[in-house]
Scaffold this active site. Sequence first.
Site, mmCIF file in Angstrom:
data_model
loop_
_atom_site.group_PDB
_atom_site.id
_atom_site.type_symbol
_atom_site.label_atom_id
_atom_site.label_comp_id
_atom_site.label_asym_id
_atom_site.label_seq_id
_atom_site.Cartn_x
_atom_site.Cartn_y
_atom_site.Cartn_z
ATOM 1 N N ARG A 1 0.943 -1.246 -0.028
ATOM 2 C CA ARG A 1 -0.127 0.040 -0.114
ATOM 3 C C ARG A 1 0.729 1.149 0.074
ATOM 4 O O ARG A 1 1.838 1.396 0.601
ATOM 5 C CB ARG A 1 -0.922 0.190 1.185
ATOM 6 C CG ARG A 1 -2.060 -0.741 1.193
ATOM 7 C CD ARG A 1 -2.956 -0.503 -0.053
ATOM 8 N NE ARG A 1 -4.006 -1.548 0.058
ATOM 9 C CZ ARG A 1 -4.220 -2.513 -0.611
ATOM 10 N NH1 ARG A 1 -3.623 -2.777 -1.587
ATOM 11 N NH2 ARG A 1 -5.447 -3.319 -0.557
ATOM 12 N N HIS B 1 -0.646 -0.042 -9.830
ATOM 13 C CA HIS B 1 -1.368 -1.006 -8.834
ATOM 14 C C HIS B 1 -2.087 -2.302 -9.531
ATOM 15 O O HIS B 1 -3.068 -2.705 -9.407
ATOM 16 C CB HIS B 1 -2.470 -0.264 -8.231
ATOM 17 C CG HIS B 1 -3.183 -1.035 -6.929
ATOM 18 N ND1 HIS B 1 -3.477 -0.307 -5.567
ATOM 19 C CD2 HIS B 1 -3.021 -2.210 -6.425
ATOM 20 C CE1 HIS B 1 -3.800 -1.251 -4.731
ATOM 21 N NE2 HIS B 1 -3.626 -2.302 -5.080
#
Length: 309
Positions: free
Chosen positions: A224, A272
């Site tokens: 993250r 991502h």
Amino acid sequence: MAIVILRNDGLVDVWKAALNAQAPDIPVYGSGEDIPRSDIKMAAVWKHPPGSLKSYPNLQGIQGLGAGVDFIFDDAEIRKDLPIMRVVDPYLASDMAEFVLALTTGMLKRIQDYKYNESLSLWKPKTYQRFKEVTVGIMGLGKLGLAVAESLKSVGFSVVGWTRNSVPEVNFPVFRGGGERINFLNRSQVLVCLLPLTPETRGILNRDVFNALPSGARLINVARGPLLVDGELLNALDQGMLAEACLDVFHAEPLPADHPFWKHPAVHITPHIASVSDPKSVAPQIISNYRRLLRGESPENLVSRNAGY
Ligand code: GLV
């Protein structure tokens, strides 16, 4: 009795189709539809609008549609009594293992550097490293971390791991807790971060960590964005403490066009994409959890509210 899918990325229909195909008896609604709100027993979510779950009065559980559930904990308005589930899926683990292997081998063989030099029409041979000469440190030894370790070891890398928890018996050295972190970092020529984002881990990839890595180490963050202190990474790269970084996740996604990471030659960006939940593969566990909730049974892959993952 029904499921609602709430996602921020336009993939509601793909998830709905996967659930419909495998459980035609379960009504599934997407966020754009006319939803019979009191029928909704489970919300299946990926970065849903915070506060949006309040409008389902009979909700019995929240199913995250990825491995990480930090965005659910970020929603201060979710009911504290609802169980929260995450995805545990063999493809999530093996896709992550393949991606980290690709990034690690690419960096050590300088592939990303040559791609950059190609954009400058620059012919400039560089040194490279052999896998067996390199130790990769993995922060976070959950299902994904263990799969990454196994794949790196299988092609000849040495692997060390760091975790705050106990881990199953593994065939590589594991360092535990704050006290052993420095020893772990000292050995990690490539540092791979696979930690969950919690209040304890936010900003963990910072100047202190970069100082403790061997000089010229490399960083891979596929967990993250907020685990990383962006400015401290840029300083470490500019001072030559770190050689390069592969980043798949960011504080804000998409990464804003004016972020200095985009232009930095030693930062390699992916959107991502390291490991993405596969609706067909994941649907059975959502269906099973939904049926468990209706029967009053405990769902699988529950996350701990205390731990935050
Ligand atoms: C992806 O980031 C996931 O949490 O599955």
